[in-house]
Design an enzyme around this catalytic site. Structure first.
Site, PDB file in Angstrom:
ATOM      1  N   PHE A   1      14.200   8.617   7.349  1.00 22.06           N
ATOM      2  CA  PHE A   1      13.551   7.707   6.572  1.00 22.06           C
ATOM      3  C   PHE A   1      13.669   8.239   5.034  1.00 22.06           C
ATOM      4  O   PHE A   1      12.328   7.767   3.954  1.00 22.06           O
ATOM      5  CB  PHE A   1      11.927   7.172   6.985  1.00 22.06           C
ATOM      6  CG  PHE A   1      11.769   6.548   8.072  1.00 22.06           C
ATOM      7  CD1 PHE A   1      11.941   5.464   8.812  1.00 22.06           C
ATOM      8  CD2 PHE A   1      11.365   7.439   9.260  1.00 22.06           C
ATOM      9  CE1 PHE A   1      11.391   4.739  10.058  1.00 22.06           C
ATOM     10  CE2 PHE A   1      11.480   7.850  10.663  1.00 22.06           C
ATOM     11  CZ  PHE A   1      11.688   6.080  10.981  1.00 22.06           C
TER      12      PHE A   1
ATOM     13  N   GLU B   1      18.302   5.972   7.368  1.00 22.71           N
ATOM     14  CA  GLU B   1      17.745   5.193   6.682  1.00 22.71           C
ATOM     15  C   GLU B   1      17.768   3.932   7.195  1.00 22.71           C
ATOM     16  O   GLU B   1      19.507   3.906   7.352  1.00 22.71           O
ATOM     17  CB  GLU B   1      18.061   5.255   4.390  1.00 22.71           C
ATOM     18  CG  GLU B   1      17.274   3.570   4.426  1.00 22.71           C
ATOM     19  CD  GLU B   1      15.813   3.877   4.078  1.00 22.71           C
ATOM     20  OE1 GLU B   1      14.834   4.650   4.836  1.00 22.71           O
ATOM     21  OE2 GLU B   1      15.662   2.237   4.428  1.00 22.71           O
TER      22      GLU B   1
ATOM     23  N   CYS C   1     -12.759  -1.064 -14.465  1.00 20.95           N
ATOM     24  CA  CYS C   1     -12.408  -2.731 -14.391  1.00 20.95           C
ATOM     25  C   CYS C   1     -13.599  -3.834 -14.822  1.00 20.95           C
ATOM     26  O   CYS C   1     -14.082  -4.116 -13.460  1.00 20.95           O
ATOM     27  CB  CYS C   1     -10.881  -2.471 -12.848  1.00 20.95           C
ATOM     28  SG  CYS C   1     -10.407  -4.115 -13.204  1.00 20.95           S
TER      29      CYS C   1
ATOM     30  N   CYS D   1       2.267   7.383   4.940  1.00 22.08           N
ATOM     31  CA  CYS D   1       0.860   6.593   4.280  1.00 22.08           C
ATOM     32  C   CYS D   1      -0.024   5.897   5.056  1.00 22.08           C
ATOM     33  O   CYS D   1      -0.683   5.054   4.783  1.00 22.08           O
ATOM     34  CB  CYS D   1       2.078   5.135   3.296  1.00 22.08           C
ATOM     35  SG  CYS D   1       2.401   4.150   4.315  1.00 22.08           S
TER      36      CYS D   1
ATOM     37  N   ASP E   1       9.369  10.484   7.076  1.00 23.43           N
ATOM     38  CA  ASP E   1       8.568   9.755   5.723  1.00 23.43           C
ATOM     39  C   ASP E   1       8.966   7.970   6.206  1.00 23.43           C
ATOM     40  O   ASP E   1       9.128   6.873   5.536  1.00 23.43           O
ATOM     41  CB  ASP E   1       9.035   9.396   5.023  1.00 23.43           C
ATOM     42  CG  ASP E   1       8.122   9.080   3.849  1.00 23.43           C
ATOM     43  OD1 ASP E   1       6.933   9.011   4.029  1.00 23.43           O
ATOM     44  OD2 ASP E   1       8.676   9.076   1.935  1.00 23.43           O
TER      45      ASP E   1
ATOM     46  N   CYS F   1      -4.766  -4.787 -15.477  1.00 24.82           N
ATOM     47  CA  CYS F   1      -5.164  -4.238 -14.555  1.00 24.82           C
ATOM     48  C   CYS F   1      -5.074  -2.208 -14.850  1.00 24.82           C
ATOM     49  O   CYS F   1      -4.279  -2.014 -15.564  1.00 24.82           O
ATOM     50  CB  CYS F   1      -3.941  -4.671 -13.887  1.00 24.82           C
ATOM     51  SG  CYS F   1      -4.129  -2.938 -12.320  1.00 24.82           S
TER      52      CYS F   1
HETATM   53  C1  LIG Z   1       8.063   4.825   2.964  1.00 21.65           C
HETATM   54  S1  LIG Z   1       9.380   4.259   3.119  1.00 21.65           S
HETATM   55  C2  LIG Z   1      10.046   6.408   2.289  1.00 21.65           C
HETATM   56  C3  LIG Z   1      11.622   6.068   1.242  1.00 21.65           C
HETATM   57  C4  LIG Z   1      11.536   7.354   0.575  1.00 21.65           C
HETATM   58  N1  LIG Z   1      11.286   8.891   1.773  1.00 21.65           N
HETATM   59  C5  LIG Z   1      11.088   7.685  -0.183  1.00 21.65           C
HETATM   60  O1  LIG Z   1       9.750   8.510  -0.252  1.00 21.65           O
HETATM   61  O2  LIG Z   1      10.628   6.778  -0.946  1.00 21.65           O
HETATM   62  C6  LIG Z   1       9.944   4.030   4.702  1.00 21.65           C
HETATM   63  C7  LIG Z   1      11.918   3.981   4.585  1.00 21.65           C
HETATM   64  O3  LIG Z   1      11.686   3.371   6.056  1.00 21.65           O
HETATM   65  C8  LIG Z   1      12.419   2.890   6.157  1.00 21.65           C
HETATM   66  N2  LIG Z   1      12.750   1.677   7.184  1.00 21.65           N
HETATM   67  C9  LIG Z   1      11.791   1.106   7.883  1.00 21.65           C
HETATM   68  N3  LIG Z   1      11.891   0.518   8.518  1.00 21.65           N
HETATM   69  C10 LIG Z   1      12.815   1.872   9.157  1.00 21.65           C
HETATM   70  C11 LIG Z   1      13.891   1.536  10.919  1.00 21.65           C
HETATM   71  N4  LIG Z   1      13.058   1.441  12.023  1.00 21.65           N
HETATM   72  N5  LIG Z   1      14.537   2.302  10.528  1.00 21.65           N
HETATM   73  C12 LIG Z   1      15.120   3.477   9.465  1.00 21.65           C
HETATM   74  N6  LIG Z   1      13.909   2.825   8.497  1.00 21.65           N
HETATM   75  C13 LIG Z   1      13.499   2.640   8.270  1.00 21.65           C
HETATM   76  C14 LIG Z   1      12.202   1.582   5.217  1.00 21.65           C
HETATM   77  O4  LIG Z   1      13.622   1.194   4.933  1.00 21.65           O
HETATM   78  C15 LIG Z   1      12.139   3.199   3.717  1.00 21.65           C
HETATM   79  O5  LIG Z   1      13.252   3.544   2.794  1.00 21.65           O
END
Ligand SMILES: C[S@@+](CC[C@H](N)C(=O)[O-])C[C@H]1O[C@@H](n2cnc3c(N)ncnc32)[C@H](O)[C@@H]1O
Length: 449
Positions: free
Chosen positions: A315, A335, A96, A407, A381, A182
Protein backbone atom coordinates in the site's frame (compact mmCIF):
# COMPACT_ATOMS: atom_id res chain seq x y z
CA UNK A 1 -23.51 25.82 27.45
CA UNK A 2 -25.30 24.89 24.25
CA UNK A 3 -22.85 25.05 21.34
CA UNK A 4 -23.10 27.90 18.88
CA UNK A 5 -25.19 27.07 15.84
CA UNK A 6 -24.23 28.24 12.35
CA UNK A 7 -26.28 30.88 10.65
CA UNK A 8 -28.92 29.20 8.56
CA UNK A 9 -28.81 25.90 10.38
CA UNK A 10 -31.86 23.94 9.35
CA UNK A 11 -32.98 26.66 6.93
CA UNK A 12 -33.55 25.78 3.29
CA UNK A 13 -30.07 26.97 2.31
CA UNK A 14 -28.38 24.03 3.96
CA UNK A 15 -28.69 20.35 3.19
CA UNK A 16 -31.76 18.90 4.88
CA UNK A 17 -31.38 16.51 7.77
CA UNK A 18 -32.40 12.98 6.77
CA UNK A 19 -35.29 12.11 9.08
CA UNK A 20 -37.01 8.81 9.16
CA UNK A 21 -40.81 8.84 8.86
CA UNK A 22 -41.21 6.84 12.06
CA UNK A 23 -39.10 9.04 14.31
CA UNK A 24 -39.40 7.68 17.86
CA UNK A 25 -40.65 9.91 20.64
CA UNK A 26 -38.06 10.76 23.31
CA UNK A 27 -38.74 9.12 26.69
CA UNK A 28 -39.14 12.56 28.31
CA UNK A 29 -39.62 16.12 27.01
CA UNK A 30 -37.93 18.25 29.67
CA UNK A 31 -34.33 18.36 30.90
CA UNK A 32 -32.84 15.45 32.83
CA UNK A 33 -29.73 15.30 34.99
CA UNK A 34 -26.87 13.09 33.83
CA UNK A 35 -23.22 12.41 34.65
CA UNK A 36 -20.93 11.69 31.72
CA UNK A 37 -19.25 8.33 32.29
CA UNK A 38 -16.51 8.63 29.65
CA UNK A 39 -15.76 10.05 26.23
CA UNK A 40 -16.33 7.30 23.66
CA UNK A 41 -14.24 6.38 20.62
CA UNK A 42 -16.17 8.81 18.40
CA UNK A 43 -15.52 11.74 20.71
CA UNK A 44 -18.97 11.99 22.34
CA UNK A 45 -19.53 11.90 26.06
CA UNK A 46 -21.46 8.77 27.01
CA UNK A 47 -24.14 8.84 29.69
CA UNK A 48 -27.19 6.79 30.72
CA UNK A 49 -30.58 8.05 31.85
CA UNK A 50 -33.01 5.38 33.04
CA UNK A 51 -31.53 2.80 30.67
CA UNK A 52 -31.31 5.19 27.68
CA UNK A 53 -27.87 5.80 26.16
CA UNK A 54 -27.12 9.50 25.60
CA UNK A 55 -24.39 10.93 23.36
CA UNK A 56 -23.26 14.25 24.75
CA UNK A 57 -21.32 16.70 22.56
CA UNK A 58 -18.30 18.54 23.96
CA UNK A 59 -18.38 16.67 27.25
CA UNK A 60 -15.70 15.45 29.63
CA UNK A 61 -15.81 12.32 31.77
CA UNK A 62 -17.33 13.42 35.10
CA UNK A 63 -19.35 16.40 33.79
CA UNK A 64 -22.69 16.65 35.60
CA UNK A 65 -25.28 18.46 33.51
CA UNK A 66 -28.90 18.95 32.54
CA UNK A 67 -29.67 17.81 29.00
CA UNK A 68 -32.73 17.26 26.87
CA UNK A 69 -33.23 14.34 24.48
CA UNK A 70 -32.42 15.39 20.90
CA UNK A 71 -32.26 13.36 17.69
CA UNK A 72 -32.51 9.58 17.99
CA UNK A 73 -29.46 7.46 17.21
CA UNK A 74 -29.30 3.75 16.33
CA UNK A 75 -28.71 2.78 19.97
CA UNK A 76 -29.59 5.90 21.91
CA UNK A 77 -30.16 9.64 21.70
CA UNK A 78 -28.28 12.82 20.99
CA UNK A 79 -28.18 14.86 24.20
CA UNK A 80 -28.72 18.61 23.95
CA UNK A 81 -26.83 20.26 26.82
CA UNK A 82 -28.83 22.81 28.78
CA UNK A 83 -26.87 23.58 31.97
CA UNK A 84 -23.51 22.41 33.21
CA UNK A 85 -24.00 21.71 36.92
CA UNK A 86 -20.48 20.55 37.78
CA UNK A 87 -17.59 20.74 35.37
CA UNK A 88 -14.99 17.96 35.29
CA UNK A 89 -11.34 19.04 35.20
CA UNK A 90 -9.65 19.24 31.81
CA UNK A 91 -11.85 21.70 29.92
CA UNK A 92 -10.30 24.33 27.65
CA UNK A 93 -11.67 27.25 25.63
CA UNK A 94 -12.03 25.94 22.08
CA UNK A 95 -9.83 27.90 19.67
CA UNK A 96 -12.27 27.65 16.76
CA UNK A 97 -15.60 29.51 16.43
CA UNK A 98 -17.11 26.33 14.93
CA UNK A 99 -16.14 24.13 17.89
CA UNK A 100 -18.82 21.61 18.75
CA UNK A 101 -20.25 21.75 15.25
CA UNK A 102 -17.70 20.38 12.78
CA UNK A 103 -17.65 16.60 13.11
CA UNK A 104 -13.96 16.65 12.25
CA UNK A 105 -12.87 18.66 15.31
CA UNK A 106 -15.08 17.34 18.10
CA UNK A 107 -12.48 17.50 20.87
CA UNK A 108 -11.41 21.14 21.06
CA UNK A 109 -13.04 21.49 24.46
CA UNK A 110 -10.33 19.31 26.06
CA UNK A 111 -7.17 20.87 27.45
CA UNK A 112 -3.90 19.60 26.05
CA UNK A 113 -3.16 17.00 28.71
CA UNK A 114 -6.73 15.63 28.78
CA UNK A 115 -6.78 15.40 24.99
CA UNK A 116 -3.43 13.57 24.77
CA UNK A 117 -4.46 11.18 27.54
CA UNK A 118 -7.83 10.48 25.83
CA UNK A 119 -6.17 9.63 22.50
CA UNK A 120 -3.51 7.47 24.11
CA UNK A 121 -6.11 5.65 26.22
CA UNK A 122 -8.18 5.03 23.10
CA UNK A 123 -5.32 3.00 21.67
CA UNK A 124 -4.35 1.42 25.00
CA UNK A 125 -7.87 0.11 25.54
CA UNK A 126 -8.16 -1.17 21.93
CA UNK A 127 -4.91 -3.11 22.49
CA UNK A 128 -6.11 -4.34 25.86
CA UNK A 129 -9.47 -5.56 24.54
CA UNK A 130 -7.71 -7.43 21.71
CA UNK A 131 -5.33 -9.10 24.15
CA UNK A 132 -2.39 -7.24 22.58
CA UNK A 133 -1.26 -5.26 25.64
CA UNK A 134 1.39 -6.47 28.06
CA UNK A 135 4.71 -5.55 29.66
CA UNK A 136 6.64 -6.47 26.49
CA UNK A 137 4.60 -3.98 24.38
CA UNK A 138 5.88 -0.40 24.59
CA UNK A 139 3.14 2.21 24.10
CA UNK A 140 4.95 5.42 23.14
CA UNK A 141 3.62 8.90 23.92
CA UNK A 142 1.25 10.52 21.45
CA UNK A 143 3.05 12.27 18.59
CA UNK A 144 1.44 15.72 18.44
CA UNK A 145 0.66 17.79 15.38
CA UNK A 146 0.19 21.55 15.87
CA UNK A 147 -2.73 23.71 14.71
CA UNK A 148 -2.10 24.94 11.18
CA UNK A 149 -0.31 21.76 10.10
CA UNK A 150 -3.07 20.04 8.09
CA UNK A 151 -2.05 20.06 4.45
CA UNK A 152 -5.05 18.19 3.06
CA UNK A 153 -8.79 18.69 3.48
CA UNK A 154 -12.00 18.12 1.55
CA UNK A 155 -14.75 20.72 1.92
CA UNK A 156 -18.25 20.63 0.51
CA UNK A 157 -19.82 23.59 -1.31
CA UNK A 158 -23.57 23.93 -1.91
CA UNK A 159 -25.44 26.74 -3.66
CA UNK A 160 -29.04 27.37 -2.63
CA UNK A 161 -30.59 30.48 -4.12
CA UNK A 162 -28.22 33.37 -3.47
CA UNK A 163 -26.52 31.62 -0.57
CA UNK A 164 -23.31 29.62 -0.91
CA UNK A 165 -22.35 27.20 1.83
CA UNK A 166 -18.73 26.07 2.11
CA UNK A 167 -17.61 23.84 4.92
CA UNK A 168 -17.47 20.52 6.66
CA UNK A 169 -20.13 18.05 7.79
CA UNK A 170 -21.80 18.92 11.05
CA UNK A 171 -21.30 16.44 13.88
CA UNK A 172 -23.79 13.53 13.83
CA UNK A 173 -25.61 15.11 10.90
CA UNK A 174 -25.67 15.51 7.15
CA UNK A 175 -25.82 19.28 7.37
CA UNK A 176 -22.90 21.55 6.58
CA UNK A 177 -21.09 23.86 8.95
CA UNK A 178 -20.33 27.00 6.98
CA UNK A 179 -16.72 27.83 7.85
CA UNK A 180 -14.97 31.14 7.42
CA UNK A 181 -11.83 30.09 9.26
CA UNK A 182 -10.23 26.78 10.14
CA UNK A 183 -7.39 26.65 12.67
CA UNK A 184 -6.26 23.13 11.80
CA UNK A 185 -5.61 23.94 8.15
CA UNK A 186 -2.19 25.14 7.01
CA UNK A 187 -2.43 28.95 6.80
CA UNK A 188 -1.88 28.86 3.02
CA UNK A 189 -5.02 26.70 2.68
CA UNK A 190 -7.07 28.54 5.31
CA UNK A 191 -6.39 31.79 3.44
CA UNK A 192 -8.14 30.32 0.39
CA UNK A 193 -11.52 29.86 2.08
CA UNK A 194 -12.86 33.40 1.50
CA UNK A 195 -11.73 33.73 -2.15
CA UNK A 196 -12.88 30.16 -2.84
CA UNK A 197 -16.30 31.00 -1.44
CA UNK A 198 -16.47 34.07 -3.70
CA UNK A 199 -15.55 32.23 -6.90
CA UNK A 200 -17.84 29.28 -6.15
CA UNK A 201 -20.72 31.70 -5.53
CA UNK A 202 -20.11 32.93 -9.09
CA UNK A 203 -19.75 29.61 -10.85
CA UNK A 204 -22.16 27.21 -9.08
CA UNK A 205 -25.79 27.24 -10.16
CA UNK A 206 -28.71 27.03 -7.78
CA UNK A 207 -28.87 23.53 -6.26
CA UNK A 208 -25.36 22.48 -7.30
CA UNK A 209 -23.13 20.75 -4.78
CA UNK A 210 -19.45 19.90 -5.22
CA UNK A 211 -16.53 18.82 -3.05
CA UNK A 212 -13.30 20.78 -3.02
CA UNK A 213 -10.09 18.86 -2.28
CA UNK A 214 -7.33 21.16 -1.04
CA UNK A 215 -3.74 19.97 -0.79
CA UNK A 216 -0.70 22.05 0.06
CA UNK A 217 2.19 20.87 -2.10
CA UNK A 218 5.75 22.13 -1.75
CA UNK A 219 5.26 24.63 -4.59
CA UNK A 220 1.81 25.84 -3.59
CA UNK A 221 -1.83 24.82 -3.17
CA UNK A 222 -3.35 22.16 -5.43
CA UNK A 223 -7.17 22.30 -5.67
CA UNK A 224 -9.56 19.83 -7.28
CA UNK A 225 -13.25 20.66 -7.70
CA UNK A 226 -14.90 17.25 -7.45
CA UNK A 227 -18.20 16.67 -9.25
CA UNK A 228 -18.23 20.01 -11.11
CA UNK A 229 -20.33 19.85 -14.29
CA UNK A 230 -18.35 20.81 -17.43
CA UNK A 231 -17.85 24.60 -16.98
CA UNK A 232 -18.61 27.03 -19.81
CA UNK A 233 -16.07 29.61 -20.93
CA UNK A 234 -17.03 32.42 -18.48
CA UNK A 235 -16.84 29.94 -15.58
CA UNK A 236 -13.45 28.65 -16.76
CA UNK A 237 -12.21 32.22 -16.98
CA UNK A 238 -13.45 32.96 -13.46
CA UNK A 239 -11.70 29.85 -12.12
CA UNK A 240 -8.54 30.64 -14.00
CA UNK A 241 -8.51 34.21 -12.61
CA UNK A 242 -9.01 32.77 -9.10
CA UNK A 243 -6.04 30.39 -9.60
CA UNK A 244 -3.88 33.33 -10.72
CA UNK A 245 -4.97 35.72 -7.96
CA UNK A 246 -4.42 33.06 -5.27
CA UNK A 247 -1.14 31.84 -6.79
CA UNK A 248 -2.31 28.21 -6.84
CA UNK A 249 0.15 25.62 -8.13
CA UNK A 250 -2.67 23.72 -9.87
CA UNK A 251 -6.44 23.93 -10.20
CA UNK A 252 -8.47 21.16 -11.82
CA UNK A 253 -11.94 19.65 -11.78
CA UNK A 254 -13.52 16.24 -12.13
CA UNK A 255 -17.00 15.91 -13.55
CA UNK A 256 -17.55 12.54 -11.84
CA UNK A 257 -15.86 10.48 -9.11
CA UNK A 258 -12.90 8.51 -10.38
CA UNK A 259 -12.86 10.47 -13.66
CA UNK A 260 -9.84 12.32 -15.00
CA UNK A 261 -8.85 15.56 -13.28
CA UNK A 262 -9.16 18.16 -16.03
CA UNK A 263 -6.83 21.14 -15.66
CA UNK A 264 -8.10 24.70 -15.33
CA UNK A 265 -4.71 26.16 -14.45
CA UNK A 266 -1.29 24.65 -14.03
CA UNK A 267 0.86 27.53 -12.92
CA UNK A 268 3.58 25.32 -11.44
CA UNK A 269 4.40 21.61 -11.60
CA UNK A 270 2.81 20.57 -8.30
CA UNK A 271 5.77 19.09 -6.45
CA UNK A 272 6.29 17.27 -3.20
CA UNK A 273 9.54 15.98 -1.69
CA UNK A 274 9.92 12.73 0.24
CA UNK A 275 13.34 12.01 1.73
CA UNK A 276 15.46 13.45 -1.09
CA UNK A 277 13.10 12.43 -3.91
CA UNK A 278 10.85 15.01 -5.55
CA UNK A 279 7.74 13.94 -7.45
CA UNK A 280 4.60 15.44 -8.90
CA UNK A 281 1.59 13.46 -7.60
CA UNK A 282 -1.69 13.39 -9.52
CA UNK A 283 -4.13 16.18 -8.57
CA UNK A 284 -5.85 15.29 -5.30
CA UNK A 285 -3.61 12.24 -4.71
CA UNK A 286 -3.44 10.80 -1.18
CA UNK A 287 -0.77 12.45 0.97
CA UNK A 288 -0.34 12.15 4.73
CA UNK A 289 -2.44 14.81 6.45
CA UNK A 290 0.48 16.65 8.07
CA UNK A 291 4.22 16.73 7.57
CA UNK A 292 4.72 16.22 11.34
CA UNK A 293 2.68 13.03 11.39
CA UNK A 294 4.31 11.87 8.19
CA UNK A 295 7.76 12.33 9.76
CA UNK A 296 6.72 10.09 12.68
CA UNK A 297 5.43 7.38 10.30
CA UNK A 298 8.64 7.53 8.24
CA UNK A 299 10.80 7.43 11.38
CA UNK A 300 8.94 4.32 12.61
CA UNK A 301 9.40 2.62 9.22
CA UNK A 302 13.11 3.49 9.03
CA UNK A 303 13.74 2.28 12.56
CA UNK A 304 11.72 -0.95 12.14
CA UNK A 305 13.44 -1.78 8.84
CA UNK A 306 16.99 -0.89 10.02
CA UNK A 307 19.45 -3.49 8.77
CA UNK A 308 17.03 -5.04 6.24
CA UNK A 309 18.58 -5.33 2.77
CA UNK A 310 15.27 -5.70 1.01
CA UNK A 311 11.92 -4.24 2.14
CA UNK A 312 8.40 -4.62 0.75
CA UNK A 313 6.33 -1.42 0.99
CA UNK A 314 2.71 -2.61 0.74
CA UNK A 315 0.00 0.00 0.00
CA UNK A 316 2.85 2.29 -1.03
CA UNK A 317 0.79 5.24 -2.31
CA UNK A 318 2.90 7.97 -3.88
CA UNK A 319 6.08 6.86 -2.09
CA UNK A 320 5.78 8.71 1.24
CA UNK A 321 7.42 5.80 3.08
CA UNK A 322 9.08 3.93 0.21
CA UNK A 323 11.25 6.80 -1.05
CA UNK A 324 12.94 7.60 2.29
CA UNK A 325 13.44 3.85 2.82
CA UNK A 326 14.97 3.48 -0.63
CA UNK A 327 17.60 6.07 0.29
CA UNK A 328 18.99 3.33 2.59
CA UNK A 329 17.98 -0.03 1.17
CA UNK A 330 16.25 -1.85 -1.70
CA UNK A 331 12.47 -1.37 -1.72
CA UNK A 332 9.71 -3.13 -3.63
CA UNK A 333 6.62 -0.89 -3.61
CA UNK A 334 3.20 -2.50 -4.15
CA UNK A 335 0.14 -0.35 -4.78
CA UNK A 336 -3.24 -0.67 -6.47
CA UNK A 337 -3.77 2.82 -7.84
CA UNK A 338 -2.45 3.54 -11.35
CA UNK A 339 -1.78 7.23 -10.67
CA UNK A 340 0.15 6.45 -7.51
CA UNK A 341 2.20 3.94 -9.54
CA UNK A 342 3.06 6.72 -12.02
CA UNK A 343 4.31 8.85 -9.10
CA UNK A 344 6.32 5.90 -7.74
CA UNK A 345 7.86 5.58 -11.20
CA UNK A 346 8.96 9.25 -11.13
CA UNK A 347 10.74 8.60 -7.83
CA UNK A 348 12.23 5.27 -8.94
CA UNK A 349 14.07 7.15 -11.71
CA UNK A 350 15.85 9.21 -9.05
CA UNK A 351 16.79 6.18 -6.96
CA UNK A 352 19.29 4.36 -9.19
CA UNK A 353 17.42 1.05 -9.24
CA UNK A 354 16.83 0.85 -5.48
CA UNK A 355 13.04 1.03 -5.84
CA UNK A 356 10.98 -1.37 -7.92
CA UNK A 357 7.20 -1.32 -8.11
CA UNK A 358 4.23 -3.50 -8.84
CA UNK A 359 0.55 -2.75 -9.43
CA UNK A 360 -1.54 -5.19 -7.48
CA UNK A 361 -4.89 -5.37 -5.73
CA UNK A 362 -3.73 -6.36 -2.25
CA UNK A 363 -7.26 -7.12 -1.05
CA UNK A 364 -7.95 -9.73 -3.74
CA UNK A 365 -4.41 -10.80 -4.50
CA UNK A 366 -2.20 -10.33 -1.41
CA UNK A 367 1.55 -10.89 -1.69
CA UNK A 368 1.89 -14.52 -0.68
CA UNK A 369 4.04 -15.90 2.12
CA UNK A 370 6.28 -17.54 -0.52
CA UNK A 371 6.72 -14.23 -2.39
CA UNK A 372 7.52 -12.48 0.89
CA UNK A 373 10.46 -14.82 1.53
CA UNK A 374 12.89 -12.47 -0.25
CA UNK A 375 12.26 -9.56 2.15
CA UNK A 376 13.79 -8.96 5.55
CA UNK A 377 11.14 -6.41 6.45
CA UNK A 378 7.65 -5.37 5.33
CA UNK A 379 5.93 -2.01 5.77
CA UNK A 380 2.15 -2.24 5.47
CA UNK A 381 -0.03 0.90 5.35
CA UNK A 382 -3.57 -0.04 4.27
CA UNK A 383 -6.66 2.18 4.05
CA UNK A 384 -9.18 2.25 6.93
CA UNK A 385 -10.53 -1.20 6.04
CA UNK A 386 -7.18 -2.69 7.09
CA UNK A 387 -5.52 -5.59 5.29
CA UNK A 388 -7.01 -8.85 6.50
CA UNK A 389 -5.94 -11.03 3.56
CA UNK A 390 -2.43 -9.57 3.49
CA UNK A 391 -2.04 -9.97 7.26
CA UNK A 392 -2.92 -13.67 6.87
CA UNK A 393 -0.12 -14.10 4.29
CA UNK A 394 2.33 -12.23 6.50
CA UNK A 395 1.35 -14.47 9.42
CA UNK A 396 2.35 -17.50 7.31
CA UNK A 397 5.63 -15.86 6.18
CA UNK A 398 9.07 -15.86 7.77
CA UNK A 399 9.69 -12.11 7.31
CA UNK A 400 11.64 -11.04 10.44
CA UNK A 401 10.15 -7.53 10.87
CA UNK A 402 6.78 -5.96 10.05
CA UNK A 403 6.04 -2.25 10.47
CA UNK A 404 2.27 -1.74 10.43
CA UNK A 405 0.98 1.80 9.85
CA UNK A 406 -2.72 2.33 10.35
CA UNK A 407 -5.36 5.06 10.34
CA UNK A 408 -7.91 2.85 12.10
CA UNK A 409 -7.15 1.24 15.47
CA UNK A 410 -10.17 -1.11 15.09
CA UNK A 411 -8.92 -2.80 11.91
CA UNK A 412 -5.33 -2.56 13.14
CA UNK A 413 -6.02 -4.70 16.23
CA UNK A 414 -7.89 -7.25 14.10
CA UNK A 415 -4.92 -7.60 11.70
CA UNK A 416 -2.38 -7.41 14.54
CA UNK A 417 -4.08 -10.38 16.19
CA UNK A 418 -3.59 -12.35 12.96
CA UNK A 419 0.13 -11.52 13.00
CA UNK A 420 0.49 -12.44 16.67
CA UNK A 421 -1.38 -15.72 16.14
CA UNK A 422 1.12 -16.38 13.31
CA UNK A 423 4.04 -16.04 15.72
CA UNK A 424 4.92 -12.34 15.61
CA UNK A 425 5.58 -10.38 18.80
CA UNK A 426 4.17 -6.86 19.03
CA UNK A 427 7.01 -4.76 20.46
CA UNK A 428 6.08 -1.14 20.12
CA UNK A 429 3.11 1.06 19.19
CA UNK A 430 3.23 4.82 18.60
CA UNK A 431 -0.04 6.79 18.45
CA UNK A 432 0.16 9.70 16.00
CA UNK A 433 -2.29 12.60 16.09
CA UNK A 434 -2.59 13.20 12.33
CA UNK A 435 -6.06 14.72 12.70
CA UNK A 436 -5.85 17.27 15.48
CA UNK A 437 -8.99 17.58 17.67
CA UNK A 438 -10.74 14.78 15.79
CA UNK A 439 -11.44 11.33 17.24
CA UNK A 440 -9.23 9.81 14.49
CA UNK A 441 -5.93 8.26 15.41
CA UNK A 442 -3.05 7.00 13.29
CA UNK A 443 -0.43 4.63 14.61
CA UNK A 444 2.82 2.90 13.80
CA UNK A 445 3.52 -0.57 15.22
CA UNK A 446 6.54 -2.82 15.12
CA UNK A 447 6.31 -6.63 15.05
CA UNK A 448 9.22 -9.09 14.99
CA UNK A 449 9.62 -12.84 14.74
C1 LIG B 1 -3.25 4.93 3.79
S1 LIG B 1 -2.77 5.07 2.13
C2 LIG B 1 -1.05 4.88 2.35
C3 LIG B 1 -0.20 5.36 1.22
C4 LIG B 1 1.26 5.58 1.53
N1 LIG B 1 1.86 4.51 2.27
C5 LIG B 1 1.46 6.90 2.23
O1 LIG B 1 1.87 6.91 3.40
O2 LIG B 1 1.19 7.95 1.63
C6 LIG B 1 -3.33 3.56 1.49
C7 LIG B 1 -2.95 3.26 0.08
O3 LIG B 1 -3.52 1.98 -0.25
C8 LIG B 1 -3.89 2.00 -1.61
N2 LIG B 1 -4.89 0.95 -1.80
C9 LIG B 1 -6.20 0.97 -1.43
N3 LIG B 1 -6.78 -0.20 -1.73
C10 LIG B 1 -5.83 -0.98 -2.30
C11 LIG B 1 -5.81 -2.30 -2.80
N4 LIG B 1 -6.92 -3.05 -2.79
N5 LIG B 1 -4.66 -2.79 -3.28
C12 LIG B 1 -3.53 -2.05 -3.28
N6 LIG B 1 -3.48 -0.78 -2.82
C13 LIG B 1 -4.61 -0.25 -2.33
C14 LIG B 1 -4.40 3.40 -1.84
O4 LIG B 1 -4.34 3.72 -3.22
C15 LIG B 1 -3.43 4.22 -0.99
O5 LIG B 1 -2.33 4.62 -1.76
Amino acid sequence: MSPRRPPGRGRPGNRPERRSESRPEPPVRGPVEIVVERVGARGDGLAEWQGHRLYVPQALAGDRMMVTFGEPRADGWEAVPVTLLAEAPGRADPPCPHAGLCGGCALQHMDDATYAAWKTDLLASALERAGLAGPEVRLNPLVRTPPGSRRRAVLTAVRRGRRLWLGFNERASHRLVDVETCPVLAPALAALLAPLRAVLADILSDGQQIDVALTLLDDGPDLVLEGLPEPDLPRLEALSAFAGAQDLARLSYRTKPGGDALPVARRRTGLVGFGGVTVSPAPGAFLQASREGEAALVAAALSGCAGAESVADLFAGSGTIGFPLAARTRVHAVEGDAQALATLDQGARQLAGRLTMERRDLFRDPVTAAELARFQAVVIDPPRAGAQAQAAELARSAVPAVVALSCNPATFVRDARTLVEGGYRLLEVTPIDQFLWSPHLELAALFRR
